[in-house]
Design an enzyme around this catalytic site. Structure first.
Site, mmCIF file in Angstrom:
data_model
loop_
_atom_site.group_PDB
_atom_site.id
_atom_site.type_symbol
_atom_site.label_atom_id
_atom_site.label_comp_id
_atom_site.label_asym_id
_atom_site.label_seq_id
_atom_site.Cartn_x
_atom_site.Cartn_y
_atom_site.Cartn_z
ATOM 1 N N GLU A 4 0.842 -1.191 0.000
ATOM 2 C CA GLU A 4 0.000 0.000 0.000
ATOM 3 C C GLU A 4 0.885 1.251 0.000
ATOM 4 O O GLU A 4 1.885 1.325 0.701
ATOM 5 C CB GLU A 4 -0.889 -0.013 1.249
ATOM 6 N N LYS A 28 -10.197 0.945 -1.740
ATOM 7 C CA LYS A 28 -10.235 0.605 -0.320
ATOM 8 C C LYS A 28 -11.610 0.944 0.233
ATOM 9 O O LYS A 28 -12.111 2.066 0.048
ATOM 10 C CB LYS A 28 -9.134 1.368 0.429
ATOM 11 N N CYS A 59 -5.111 -3.217 3.259
ATOM 12 C CA CYS A 59 -4.765 -2.974 4.661
ATOM 13 C C CYS A 59 -5.950 -3.105 5.629
ATOM 14 O O CYS A 59 -6.348 -4.215 5.973
ATOM 15 C CB CYS A 59 -4.101 -1.608 4.783
#
Length: 506
Positions: free
Chosen positions: A264, A339, A373
């Protein structure tokens, strides 16, 4: 007979075994006609020798399984035992069939209790897998039904056997060997008075079956993944970053990797080229390079013949900032995953917003999902991916402290176990004192598997040295996922209580 006195030998039946086979069948099937004629057995042995399996004990035949090949579409529908019988009592065998049909399994009464039937069934399953056949079908008698015929219909009887309220010597055994009842058949074997002519149509599906198709269109089942544990360092230009990216892509390609995955915000050092006083302006400055990274990494995917997960980078759309990862296929296609869950830091300092769409992507090396993440810390996304038969979940992450890293790691391992898939986490390391919010990193990239006998004892396929720039490889067998989902020690996906709860998406 004591266990230590047994000398069992599993092998294929031979025609010279007929005399023993005749005696055994006459004893076991005295109520429905006894043994098949010698010519019938001769035809089976000659036409399909691999399908005729027996167990002998010190030279004596004590258990036999007779099998033929059939077309699934024909015999997965209602039929009778006579549909398998040709003139002169020869049994129907279709050399071009796509399934096995279990004719008979019979065991000497003196040897019951030694699980010989299970050995024969396992041998049949192995034969089905080795021949790449679709299923094993069988018409199963229900010889205890006559005792309950006045109380229960055949359907009710089958349900009670399934719930183990009633024991049926044939149906109970078949259910314990992973066969499923697909329908009730009438007048299957009319002379079978104990079953009153009824039979169950049973099926065991070969989950490893691959339909015939052109070689070039067959998807890989052995997949090699390469991950980059990226060193954060100062860069003076976009070209310098891309040169480092290409170095790793080239190295991973040399080792025949199917995937390359980056962390990321791996290109965040470029924010050091602008004013650090305003973090919202700095992240938008970085977003100005995203299109270039997308295009050039897609070109690398094609030229190096490797699928690339581009880590993640900021994207501006309608004046809003998103954290996006691209899947650059080696055939030139590009997919994106934004995300979904935004951390407090991203929302506060960079004003990043969450995406509203989650997908599972088909590749030439399995079905993959990307969770950036923080996303991996929410089990709902993993379950959505599992419902779409995901093979690998890719997790590019960025964490600054070990406790932040452990949140990602432990949640990723949980997702692998509960969803019976592989999960890959890849992060960045090193220090960037001149870039606000990226001054320290902590990472140990890893590949996690389900936790069962087919996988490493600790369910960790591979992992890097913490806080060291390096590449990591892991070979993943997608066929093992099919096995663990259907025949594992536990079967998390199959055993969900969908009668009590379900996951709904808006």
């Amino acid at each position: 007979m004591a266990h230590e006195e047994l000398h069992l030998n599993l092998r294929n039946l031979k025609l010279e075994d007929y005399e023993q086979l005749q005696k055994l069948m006459d004893r076991v099937y005295d109520d429905i006609g006894g043994a098949w004629p010698k010519e019938t057995i001769k035809a089976l042995v000659e036409q399909f020798p691999d399908g005729q399996i027996c167990i002998e004990e010190s030279g004596q035949l004590i258990a036999v399984a007779l099998t033929v090949c059939v077309k699934y579409e024909r015999f997965s529908n209602p039929h009778t035992y006579d549909d398998l019988i040709l003139r002169n009592e020869k049994i129907w065998h279709n050399a071009n069939g796509d399934s096995l049909y279990g004719l008979d399994v019979f065991i000497h009464p003196d040897y019951r209790g030694y699980r010989l039937g299970r050995r024969l069934y396992e041998a049949r399953k192995e034969l089905c897998r080795s021949m790449n056949l679709r299923a094993i079908l069988a018409g199963g008698r229900i010889p205890s039904y006559f005792k309950y015929a006045e109380q229960y219909s055949p359907e009710e009887y089958i349900q009670r056997v399934d719930r183990k309220e009633i024991y049926d010597p044939i149906l109970s055994f078949q259910l314990s060997n992973d066969f499923q009842v697909t329908r009730l058949m009438h007048k299957y074997l009319p002379e079978d008075e104990k079953s009153q002519g009824y039979a169950t149509l049973l099926e065991w599906r070969n989950i490893l079956y691959t339909p015939p198709s052109p070689v070039l269109s067959v998807k890989k089942t052995q997949v090699r993944l390469g991950a980059v544990q990226w060193q954060m360092r100062e860069f003076t230009s976009v070209e310098e970053v891309l040169e480092q990216v290409e170095y790793f892509v080239d190295a991973l390609s040399d080792y025949k990797s199917d995937f390359a995955i980056f962390p990321e915000f791996f290109n965040a050092p470029l924010m050091g080229l602008t004013d650090q006083m305003d973090q919202t302006r700095a992240i938008r400055f970085l977003a100005g390079f995203t299109q270039q990274f997308r295009e050039e990494m897609s070109e690398m995917a094609v030229s190096y013949n490797i699928n690339i997960i581009t880590g993640s980078m900021p994207l501006i759309e309608n004046d809003r900032v998103y954290n996006v990862s691209y899947l650059c296929h080696r055939d030139g296609r590009v997919d994106e995953q934004r995300k979904i869950h935004i951390t407090p830091h991203e929302r506060r300092d960079w004003v990043i917003e969450g995406g509203n769409q989650f997908e599972v992507f088909d590749t030439d090396a399995g079905r993959v999902a990307i969770m950036i993440c923080y996303d991996i810390e929410f089990p709902e996304l993993g379950r959505i991916a599992a419902s779409q038969e995901v093979d690998i979940i890719m997790v590019p992450f960025w964490t600054d402290t070990k406790n932040g890293y452990l949140r990602v790691r432990q949640c990723a391992q949980a997702r692998a176990i509960e969803n019976e898939c592989y999960v890959v986490i890849t992060g960045s390391v090193g220090n960037l004192p001149k870039v606000e919010n990226l001054d320290v990193q902590y990472a140990q990239s890893s590949v996690f598997s389900p936790s069962d006998f087919a996988f490493p004892h600790d369910a960790v396929m591979a992992e890097t040295t913490p806080n060291t720039e390096m590449i990591m490889f892991s070979d993943m067998d997608l066929e093992k996922l099919k096995l663990v989902r259907n025949e594992g020690s536990v079967t998390n996906l199959k055993d969900r209580r969908v009668d009590m709860y379900e996951l709904k998406t808006k």
